[in-house]
Design a protein around this motif. Structure first.
Motif, PDB file in Angstrom:
ATOM      1  N   GLU A  90      19.908  -2.234  -7.386  1.00 60.74           N
ATOM      2  CA  GLU A  90      19.717  -2.499  -5.958  1.00 60.74           C
ATOM      3  C   GLU A  90      18.875  -1.388  -5.333  1.00 60.74           C
ATOM      4  N   ILE A  91      17.819  -1.780  -4.642  1.00 65.51           N
ATOM      5  CA  ILE A  91      16.947  -0.824  -3.966  1.00 65.51           C
ATOM      6  C   ILE A  91      17.523  -0.554  -2.577  1.00 65.51           C
ATOM      7  N   VAL A  92      17.783   0.734  -2.292  1.00 62.32           N
ATOM      8  CA  VAL A  92      18.305   1.118  -0.976  1.00 62.32           C
ATOM      9  C   VAL A  92      17.238   1.811  -0.132  1.00 62.32           C
ATOM     10  N   SER A  93      16.134   2.199  -0.753  1.00 62.58           N
ATOM     11  CA  SER A  93      15.035   2.827  -0.030  1.00 62.58           C
ATOM     12  C   SER A  93      13.721   2.366  -0.635  1.00 62.58           C
ATOM     13  N   ALA A  94      12.894   1.736   0.204  1.00 64.41           N
ATOM     14  CA  ALA A  94      11.552   1.305  -0.202  1.00 64.41           C
ATOM     15  C   ALA A  94      10.575   1.866   0.818  1.00 64.41           C
ATOM     16  N   LEU A  95       9.738   2.787   0.361  1.00 65.08           N
ATOM     17  CA  LEU A  95       8.780   3.445   1.242  1.00 65.08           C
ATOM     18  C   LEU A  95       7.376   3.283   0.677  1.00 65.08           C
ATOM     19  N   VAL A  96       6.390   3.152   1.553  1.00 57.40           N
ATOM     20  CA  VAL A  96       5.006   2.998   1.118  1.00 57.40           C
ATOM     21  C   VAL A  96       4.126   4.028   1.826  1.00 57.40           C
ATOM     22  N   ASP A  97       3.203   4.579   1.076  1.00 57.23           N
ATOM     23  CA  ASP A  97       2.145   5.422   1.623  1.00 57.23           C
ATOM     24  C   ASP A  97       0.848   4.692   1.329  1.00 57.23           C
ATOM     25  N   VAL A  98       0.276   4.053   2.351  1.00 57.94           N
ATOM     26  CA  VAL A  98      -0.934   3.247   2.143  1.00 57.94           C
ATOM     27  C   VAL A  98      -2.145   4.113   1.824  1.00 57.94           C
ATOM     28  N   THR A  99      -2.058   5.433   2.075  1.00 56.23           N
ATOM     29  CA  THR A  99      -3.157   6.332   1.740  1.00 56.23           C
ATOM     30  C   THR A  99      -3.098   6.780   0.279  1.00 56.23           C
ATOM     31  N   GLY A 100      -1.960   6.563  -0.389  1.00 59.91           N
ATOM     32  CA  GLY A 100      -1.807   6.924  -1.793  1.00 59.91           C
ATOM     33  C   GLY A 100      -1.646   8.410  -2.051  1.00 59.91           C
ATOM     34  N   THR A 101      -1.491   9.212  -1.016  1.00 59.66           N
ATOM     35  CA  THR A 101      -1.383  10.666  -1.198  1.00 59.66           C
ATOM     36  C   THR A 101       0.050  11.132  -1.421  1.00 59.66           C
ATOM     37  N   SER A 132       1.175  -3.176   5.552  1.00 66.04           N
ATOM     38  CA  SER A 132      -0.278  -3.285   5.675  1.00 66.04           C
ATOM     39  C   SER A 132      -0.928  -3.135   4.307  1.00 66.04           C
ATOM     40  N   ALA A 133      -2.230  -3.337   4.270  1.00 72.49           N
ATOM     41  CA  ALA A 133      -2.977  -3.244   3.018  1.00 72.49           C
ATOM     42  C   ALA A 133      -3.104  -1.789   2.580  1.00 72.49           C
ATOM     43  N   CYS A 134      -3.451  -1.603   1.321  1.00 71.46           N
ATOM     44  CA  CYS A 134      -3.591  -0.266   0.738  1.00 71.46           C
ATOM     45  C   CYS A 134      -4.980   0.298   1.025  1.00 71.46           C
ATOM     46  N   GLN A 135      -5.049   1.638   1.158  1.00 73.93           N
ATOM     47  CA  GLN A 135      -6.309   2.287   1.522  1.00 73.93           C
ATOM     48  C   GLN A 135      -6.614   3.525   0.691  1.00 73.93           C
ATOM     49  N   GLY A 136      -5.849   3.800  -0.350  1.00 69.70           N
ATOM     50  CA  GLY A 136      -5.972   5.071  -1.060  1.00 69.70           C
ATOM     51  C   GLY A 136      -6.634   4.987  -2.414  1.00 69.70           C
ATOM     52  N   GLY A 137      -6.655   6.149  -3.065  1.00 76.82           N
ATOM     53  CA  GLY A 137      -7.253   6.262  -4.379  1.00 76.82           C
ATOM     54  C   GLY A 137      -8.764   6.303  -4.306  1.00 76.82           C
ATOM     55  N   LYS A 138      -9.393   6.483  -5.442  1.00 80.96           N
ATOM     56  CA  LYS A 138     -10.857   6.536  -5.496  1.00 80.96           C
ATOM     57  C   LYS A 138     -11.481   5.240  -5.013  1.00 80.96           C
ATOM     58  N   SER A 139     -10.819   4.126  -5.295  1.00 84.33           N
ATOM     59  CA  SER A 139     -11.353   2.813  -4.913  1.00 84.33           C
ATOM     60  C   SER A 139     -10.981   2.405  -3.492  1.00 84.33           C
ATOM     61  N   LYS A 140     -10.165   3.204  -2.817  1.00 77.39           N
ATOM     62  CA  LYS A 140      -9.727   2.938  -1.436  1.00 77.39           C
ATOM     63  C   LYS A 140      -8.978   1.618  -1.301  1.00 77.39           C
ATOM     64  N   ASN A 141      -8.291   1.195  -2.390  1.00 71.75           N
ATOM     65  CA  ASN A 141      -7.515  -0.047  -2.332  1.00 71.75           C
ATOM     66  C   ASN A 141      -6.132   0.094  -2.971  1.00 71.75           C
ATOM     67  N   LYS A 142      -5.681   1.344  -3.150  1.00 67.52           N
ATOM     68  CA  LYS A 142      -4.381   1.579  -3.778  1.00 67.52           C
ATOM     69  C   LYS A 142      -3.420   2.242  -2.806  1.00 67.52           C
ATOM     70  N   CYS A 143      -2.132   2.004  -3.034  1.00 66.39           N
ATOM     71  CA  CYS A 143      -1.108   2.707  -2.279  1.00 66.39           C
ATOM     72  C   CYS A 143       0.035   3.061  -3.212  1.00 66.39           C
ATOM     73  N   LEU A 144       0.914   3.868  -2.703  1.00 62.77           N
ATOM     74  CA  LEU A 144       2.023   4.388  -3.479  1.00 62.77           C
ATOM     75  C   LEU A 144       3.316   3.869  -2.872  1.00 62.77           C
ATOM     76  N   VAL A 145       4.200   3.328  -3.707  1.00 64.07           N
ATOM     77  CA  VAL A 145       5.486   2.819  -3.221  1.00 64.07           C
ATOM     78  C   VAL A 145       6.595   3.574  -3.943  1.00 64.07           C
ATOM     79  N   SER A 146       7.464   4.211  -3.153  1.00 62.88           N
ATOM     80  CA  SER A 146       8.608   4.943  -3.671  1.00 62.88           C
ATOM     81  C   SER A 146       9.844   4.061  -3.536  1.00 62.88           C
TER      82      SER A 146
END
Length: 187
Positions: A90-101, A132-146
């Motif tokens: 069970e996921i109790v915390s879902a966080l996203v960083d759309v910048t991928g940093t 929202s959509a992802c904006q990170g990484g070299k390709s500017k289309n990735k994000c990070l989800v914890s």
């Protein structure tokens, strides 16, 4: 006789503690892990280290990715390595960083969750909705989800936007457009 009961009781306590310490669940594909994750790939995400000890900057662009659907949701698989709450899916915390940093996390929504107290070991499907959509990484289309489970374990996954489609249905990328232009110039 009393000594034997004490030794047995201590052994039971130590066994219980060792089981708790080795409890894990991993969400695939794990940031920085190529292939199927093992128990050792699982992290303990915290506010200070949302991806555990994984070096985000080194791993974001080289990690396997999950592609976002048009509605900005994605499917992932969580696999636990033991039963009970410590092996919670069970996921109790879902966080996203759309910048991928890994520095600007906001809340994501768990649309389909796993089992809190599983009686078996194995995989289960998750569905996560991003704001929202992802904006990170070299390709500017990735994000990070914890993602963090009820047992306190988890990891980060890399998600990327769905490729944009051209009107004729072909995938439109900068490289593909440049190649088409170069070919047209040869004609």
């Amino acid at each position: 006789m009393f000594f034997s009961k004490s030794v047995i009781a201590a052994a039971i306590v130590l066994f219980s503690v060792s089981m708790e310490v080795s409890a894990h669940a991993a969400i695939t594909p794990v940031l920085g892990v190529n292939g199927k994750p093992t128990r050792n790939d699982v992290q303990r995400p915290t506010n200070e280290k949302p991806c555990g000890n994984t070096n985000i900057a080194q791993k974001l662009d080289s990690s396997s990715v999950i592609t976002l659907k048009a509605d900005k949701s994605f499917d992932a698989t969580i696999t636990n390595f033991n039963t009970g709450v410590d092996g919670s899916r069970e996921i109790v915390s879902a966080l996203v960083d759309v910048t991928g940093t890994g520095k600007k996390f906001t809340k994501a929504t768990v649309k389909k969750n796993g089992t809190k107290n599983p009686t078996n070991v194995g995989p289960e499907e998750l569905i996560i909705q991003l704001p929202s959509a992802c904006q990170g990484g070299k390709s500017k289309n990735k994000c990070l989800v914890s993602l963090k489970t009820a047992g306190g374990f988890g990891n980060c996954v890399v998600v990327q936007n769905s490729p944009k489609k051209r009107e004729d249905g072909a995938v439109g990328t900068r490289a593909a457009r440049a190649a088409r232009i170069a070919l047209e110039d040869l004609d």
